[in-house]
Design a protein around this motif. Structure first.
Motif, PDB file in Angstrom:
ATOM      1  N   UNK A 364       0.776  -1.229   0.000  1.00 31.49           N
ATOM      2  CA  UNK A 364       0.000   0.000   0.000  1.00 31.49           C
ATOM      3  C   UNK A 364       0.807   1.277   0.000  1.00 31.49           C
ATOM      4  N   UNK A 365       2.143   1.193  -0.007  1.00 30.50           N
ATOM      5  CA  UNK A 365       2.955   2.404  -0.106  1.00 30.50           C
ATOM      6  C   UNK A 365       2.662   3.090  -1.444  1.00 30.50           C
ATOM      7  N   UNK A 366       2.653   4.430  -1.492  1.00 30.41           N
ATOM      8  CA  UNK A 366       2.230   5.140  -2.706  1.00 30.41           C
ATOM      9  C   UNK A 366       3.274   5.253  -3.806  1.00 30.41           C
ATOM     10  N   UNK A 367       4.433   4.625  -3.649  1.00 25.47           N
ATOM     11  CA  UNK A 367       5.501   4.794  -4.625  1.00 25.47           C
ATOM     12  C   UNK A 367       5.177   4.313  -6.026  1.00 25.47           C
ATOM     13  N   UNK A 368       4.133   3.505  -6.190  1.00 19.58           N
ATOM     14  CA  UNK A 368       3.777   2.984  -7.511  1.00 19.58           C
ATOM     15  C   UNK A 368       2.793   3.874  -8.263  1.00 19.58           C
ATOM     16  N   UNK A 369       2.297   4.932  -7.630  1.00 22.56           N
ATOM     17  CA  UNK A 369       1.243   5.730  -8.252  1.00 22.56           C
ATOM     18  C   UNK A 369       1.719   6.692  -9.343  1.00 22.56           C
ATOM     19  N   UNK A 370       2.839   7.415  -9.179  1.00 18.90           N
ATOM     20  CA  UNK A 370       3.202   8.402 -10.197  1.00 18.90           C
ATOM     21  C   UNK A 370       3.310   7.831 -11.608  1.00 18.90           C
ATOM     22  N   UNK A 410       6.538  19.969   6.148  1.00 21.38           N
ATOM     23  CA  UNK A 410       5.399  19.656   7.015  1.00 21.38           C
ATOM     24  C   UNK A 410       5.717  18.394   7.809  1.00 21.38           C
ATOM     25  N   UNK A 411       5.033  18.172   8.947  1.00 24.99           N
ATOM     26  CA  UNK A 411       5.282  16.951   9.719  1.00 24.99           C
ATOM     27  C   UNK A 411       5.104  15.704   8.861  1.00 24.99           C
ATOM     28  N   UNK A 412       6.013  14.757   9.037  1.00 28.53           N
ATOM     29  CA  UNK A 412       6.002  13.549   8.217  1.00 28.53           C
ATOM     30  C   UNK A 412       5.061  12.509   8.820  1.00 28.53           C
ATOM     31  N   UNK A 413       3.851  12.451   8.292  1.00 30.36           N
ATOM     32  CA  UNK A 413       2.877  11.429   8.675  1.00 30.36           C
ATOM     33  C   UNK A 413       3.097  10.260   7.724  1.00 30.36           C
ATOM     34  N   UNK A 414       3.549   9.162   8.273  1.00 25.27           N
ATOM     35  CA  UNK A 414       4.051   8.065   7.452  1.00 25.27           C
ATOM     36  C   UNK A 414       3.093   7.658   6.335  1.00 25.27           C
ATOM     37  N   UNK A 415       3.626   7.699   5.154  1.00 24.22           N
ATOM     38  CA  UNK A 415       3.029   7.379   3.866  1.00 24.22           C
ATOM     39  C   UNK A 415       2.060   8.454   3.373  1.00 24.22           C
ATOM     40  N   UNK A 416       1.261   9.080   4.252  1.00 28.57           N
ATOM     41  CA  UNK A 416       0.297  10.077   3.786  1.00 28.57           C
ATOM     42  C   UNK A 416       0.996  11.333   3.283  1.00 28.57           C
ATOM     43  N   UNK A 417       1.969  11.843   4.039  1.00 31.46           N
ATOM     44  CA  UNK A 417       2.697  13.032   3.606  1.00 31.46           C
ATOM     45  C   UNK A 417       3.427  12.754   2.296  1.00 31.46           C
ATOM     46  N   UNK A 418       4.083  11.614   2.229  1.00 33.32           N
ATOM     47  CA  UNK A 418       4.805  11.233   1.014  1.00 33.32           C
ATOM     48  C   UNK A 418       3.838  11.098  -0.162  1.00 33.32           C
ATOM     49  N   UNK A 424       1.029  15.352  -6.144  1.00 30.46           N
ATOM     50  CA  UNK A 424       0.475  16.707  -6.119  1.00 30.46           C
ATOM     51  C   UNK A 424       0.253  17.285  -7.511  1.00 30.46           C
ATOM     52  N   UNK A 425       1.074  16.891  -8.488  1.00 28.06           N
ATOM     53  CA  UNK A 425       0.938  17.427  -9.843  1.00 28.06           C
ATOM     54  C   UNK A 425       0.242  16.458 -10.790  1.00 28.06           C
ATOM     55  N   UNK A 426      -0.396  15.436 -10.246  1.00 31.94           N
ATOM     56  CA  UNK A 426      -1.076  14.428 -11.062  1.00 31.94           C
ATOM     57  C   UNK A 426      -2.583  14.595 -10.888  1.00 31.94           C
ATOM     58  N   UNK A 456      -4.997  19.037   1.489  1.00 30.01           N
ATOM     59  CA  UNK A 456      -5.492  20.272   0.885  1.00 30.01           C
ATOM     60  C   UNK A 456      -4.344  21.105   0.318  1.00 30.01           C
ATOM     61  N   UNK A 457      -3.237  21.154   1.028  1.00 30.96           N
ATOM     62  CA  UNK A 457      -2.102  21.968   0.586  1.00 30.96           C
ATOM     63  C   UNK A 457      -1.478  21.424  -0.691  1.00 30.96           C
ATOM     64  N   UNK A 458      -1.251  20.127  -0.745  1.00 31.93           N
ATOM     65  CA  UNK A 458      -0.524  19.559  -1.880  1.00 31.93           C
ATOM     66  C   UNK A 458      -1.432  19.100  -3.018  1.00 31.93           C
ATOM     67  N   UNK A 459      -2.658  18.683  -2.704  1.00 32.95           N
ATOM     68  CA  UNK A 459      -3.537  18.140  -3.736  1.00 32.95           C
ATOM     69  C   UNK A 459      -4.695  19.068  -4.085  1.00 32.95           C
ATOM     70  N   UNK A 460      -5.103  19.899  -3.146  1.00 39.47           N
ATOM     71  CA  UNK A 460      -6.191  20.830  -3.406  1.00 39.47           C
ATOM     72  C   UNK A 460      -7.541  20.266  -3.014  1.00 39.47           C
ATOM     73  N   UNK A 461      -8.492  21.150  -2.741  1.00 41.12           N
ATOM     74  CA  UNK A 461      -9.800  20.735  -2.241  1.00 41.12           C
ATOM     75  C   UNK A 461     -10.633  19.993  -3.276  1.00 41.12           C
ATOM     76  N   UNK A 462     -10.245  20.046  -4.556  1.00 39.77           N
ATOM     77  CA  UNK A 462     -10.987  19.344  -5.601  1.00 39.77           C
ATOM     78  C   UNK A 462     -10.549  17.895  -5.775  1.00 39.77           C
ATOM     79  N   UNK A 463      -9.564  17.448  -4.988  1.00 41.77           N
ATOM     80  CA  UNK A 463      -9.052  16.089  -5.164  1.00 41.77           C
ATOM     81  C   UNK A 463      -9.039  15.309  -3.847  1.00 41.77           C
TER      82      UNK A 463
END
Length: 657
Positions: A364-370, A410-418, A424-426, A456-463
């Protein structure tokens, strides 16, 4: 049940209740509590465990509520007790909590004096809510006790006797090891049927403001095979025996709810089994079940990488060109044909996170998403639970925040912050807050504020989209109320550059963004018809057979409903009898006669002995058996029949643990 007496070296009978010596150390909570507060600030025992004393923070909250209530009641010319029964009392309680814990709740001083001001910041009647993660269990399978217990707290005993996700006994922000997420569950039984369809429909469509719900399912990771024990399935057909709902059952439930309501009140997921060996099953679901989108789990053994009938399925990752990409290609091909009728068919919803262990995308780590998101721009990748790694109890996450470990400022909340920074640009990547929200907003509000601030900061309220993971945690209404009232404290916004959680953002998160993802044009809640209250009598024998009702006899169903009705102090329709925030001249009525009165006059509920205001713990129960003293009245009812079975008084259980 017996317990071992080490001093006497004998087994002794244990009824799971306090003994006489322990009871002597306690007082009756219904007569000993000094204040009758809308939200409890003291702990109570049901007789199965010793209550613990108030924490220092609970004492401060209680003292501040008393101070505000004294001043306001004198100004209004009413008794303190009457004030605390009103919406002003609830406002005073939230103000006190903001003073002690930080400004997490949108409440103002004027709300102590003007009921209209208090009602103005409650979820409005026109709020369009799209809950994109709902679950129930087919009749042959028991409802998962651990998931209900983590939200219900200590009254889960004797079925579950300790917090199943806090083995180290750590404390949450309220100073408790097992706080309640959803106080509406307190005292209810955890039986095998709490997550079956009859309770599911009531919780979601009669007791909450959900306009449209997306019924989800789980790809089976292990199956029990006679003679082989537990192992990974060889194919999707074999995996069906381990699923909580099959694809056919999920679609049938959707069709039933929409048919009896005459509106689109439910959508459903298809089961995302990936790999070359599962392509035929993806097409079969498309043709036979017409799913509205897809749900998968990287961590599940759900990938058939070849056509060998004897090979076992395994875990998978989004960016695997040999395993995942053929499945994405087939879904996109079908989407081009179906998009006018199934505009959300290209939504790939995948459970990511809630998985302690190595940082592996197959867990479930997000490294495969980009890479996957760039390679498949016509597909939307919705990551459930916003990829948070810790599961259900976030004490370690709070410590990480407090130590000041940063990632990208920002504080590093494991996996969510990453995750938020990776995508953020996808524009085709979306964060679903799911259990991440449910497990933090009540017990770890600081963590909840950082999580919401970061997406909200990195992805925006529309995502960012809302999913409650109900009915594991009861009706979704408490989470809807929580999100509508919640705000990110100004100090955190200034320090980390988080945007404000505005009303516009809340409306998008709670429903409008998902409406766009699923091509839903009508977001006027008044245009949706209610699910009829007699839904159970409308179930056909064919539907009951498909959902395996034969495994849960009619006698058991009736007994379950009676048990719930009794524990809730009502008829089971979603309207509880407890003290209301409306004037006594406006009684809250139920559509059916009361089935049974619950008597709490017996010596069952205790608090530690202590004078009023001294260290002790109690939660007052009303004469009809409710744990809390006030309810928010008048929440949106159309198109849901009975009023939602939730009140803000049950939202933040400061002291139940």
């Amino acid at each position: 049940m017996n317990t071992w007496n080490e001093s006497g070296r004998v087994w002794e009978e244990d009824h799971g209740l306090l003994d006489a010596e322990q009871v002597a150390q306690c007082e009756r909570a219904d007569v000993a509590e000094p204040l009758r507060l809308p939200i409890p600030t003291r702990m109570i025992s049901n007789g199965e465990y010793m209550p613990v004393p108030q924490t220092e923070q609970q004492q401060r909250v209680e003292a501040r509520i008393e101070e505000l209530a004294d001043a306001a009641s004198k100004k209004l010319g009413i008794s303190r007790r009457k004030f605390l029964r009103s919406s002003g009392g609830m406002a005073a309680t939230l103000l006190a909590m903001n003073d002690v814990f930080g400004r997490f709740f949108n409440v103002s001083l004027i709300e102590m004096f003007e009921p209209a001001a208090y009602a103005a910041v409650a979820p409005p009647k026109d709020l369009f809510v799209f809950d994109d993660q709902l679950h129930f269990v087919r009749g042959s399978k028991p409802s998962p006790a651990g998931l209900r217990a983590v939200a219900q707290g200590p009254t889960s005993a004797p079925t579950v006797k300790s917090n199943p996700f806090n083995p180290r006994g750590q404390s949450d922000e309220l100073g408790q090891a097992w706080s309640v997420w959803n106080p509406a569950l307190v005292g209810l039984p955890i039986d095998r049927g709490y997550a079956h369809i009859t309770q599911f429909i009531k919780d979601v469509f009669l007791d909450s403001q959900v306009t449209i719900g997306l019924l989800s399912n789980v790809t089976a990771s292990l199956v029990q095979i006679e003679g082989e024990g537990s192992r990974a399935p060889r194919n999707a057909a074999e995996a069906q025996r381990g699923e909580i709902l099959t694809a056919a059952q999920t679609a049938a439930a959707r069709n039933f709810v929409n048919r009896i309501s005459g509106s689109t009140r439910m959508l459903c997921h298809g089961l995302l089994y990936v790999g070359k060996g599962n392509l035929a099953y993806i097409q079969e679901q498309t043709d036979q079940n017409e799913p509205d989108s897809w749900k998968g789990y990287n961590i599940s053994n759900a990938a058939k990488v070849d056509n060998d009938p004897n090979s076992l399925m395994r875990q998978w990752r989004h960016d695997d060109e040999e395993v995942a990409y053929p499945t994405f290609e087939l879904i996109q091909k079908n989407y081009e044909k179906l998009k006018d009728r199934k505009p959300g068919f290209n939504n790939i919803c995948v459970h990511k996170g809630l998985a302690p262990g190595p940082s592996d995308p197959r867990r479930g780590h997000p490294g495969d998403l980009p890479k996957a998101a760039r390679d498949w721009p016509k597909l939307n990748f919705i990551s459930y639970h916003a990829c948070i790694q810790p599961n259900f109890f976030l004490a370690d996450t709070l410590k990480d925040i407090q130590t000041g470990t940063l990632l990208g400022g920002v504080p590093n909340i494991r996996w969510t912050t990453e995750y938020a920074q990776l995508v953020k640009d996808l524009p085709n990547c979306y964060a679903e807050i799911g259990t991440t929200w449910a497990s933090s907003v009540v017990t770890f509000p600081t963590v909840a504020a950082h999580i919401m601030g970061q997406v909200l900061k990195f992805m925006g309220e529309d995502r960012v989209v809302f999913g409650s993971d109900s009915v594991w945690y009861g009706s979704p209404q408490w989470q809807i109320e929580a999100l509508w009232r919640f705000q990110i404290p100004e100090a955190l916004r200034e320090k980390h550059g988080y945007p404000a959680l505005t009303e516009s953002a809340k409306r998008k998160i709670l429903g409008l963004t998902s409406a766009k993802l699923y091509g839903i044009r009508g977001v006027d809640t008044g245009s949706y018809k209610p699910v009829p209250k007699d839904y159970e009598s409308r179930m056909t024998e064919e539907l009951k057979t498909l959902l395996e009702f034969d495994k849960l006899t009619a006698d058991n169903m009736s007994r379950m409903k009676e048990t719930y009705a009794s524990a809730m102090g009502g008829c089971g329709c979603g309207v509880r009898r407890s003290r209301s925030l409306v004037p006594e001249s406006e009684p809250r009525e139920c559509h059916r006669p009361r089935s049974r009165q619950v008597d709490f006059t017996g010596p069952r509920f205790y608090r530690p002995v202590g004078a009023a205001g001294s260290e002790g713990a109690s939660i007052r129960r009303t004469s009809d058996g409710q744990d809390f003293s006030a309810r928010r009245h008048g929440a949106a009812q159309s198109p849901r029949g009975c009023s939602p079975d939730f009140d803000l008084a049950r939202f933040i259980p400061i002291a139940i643990a």
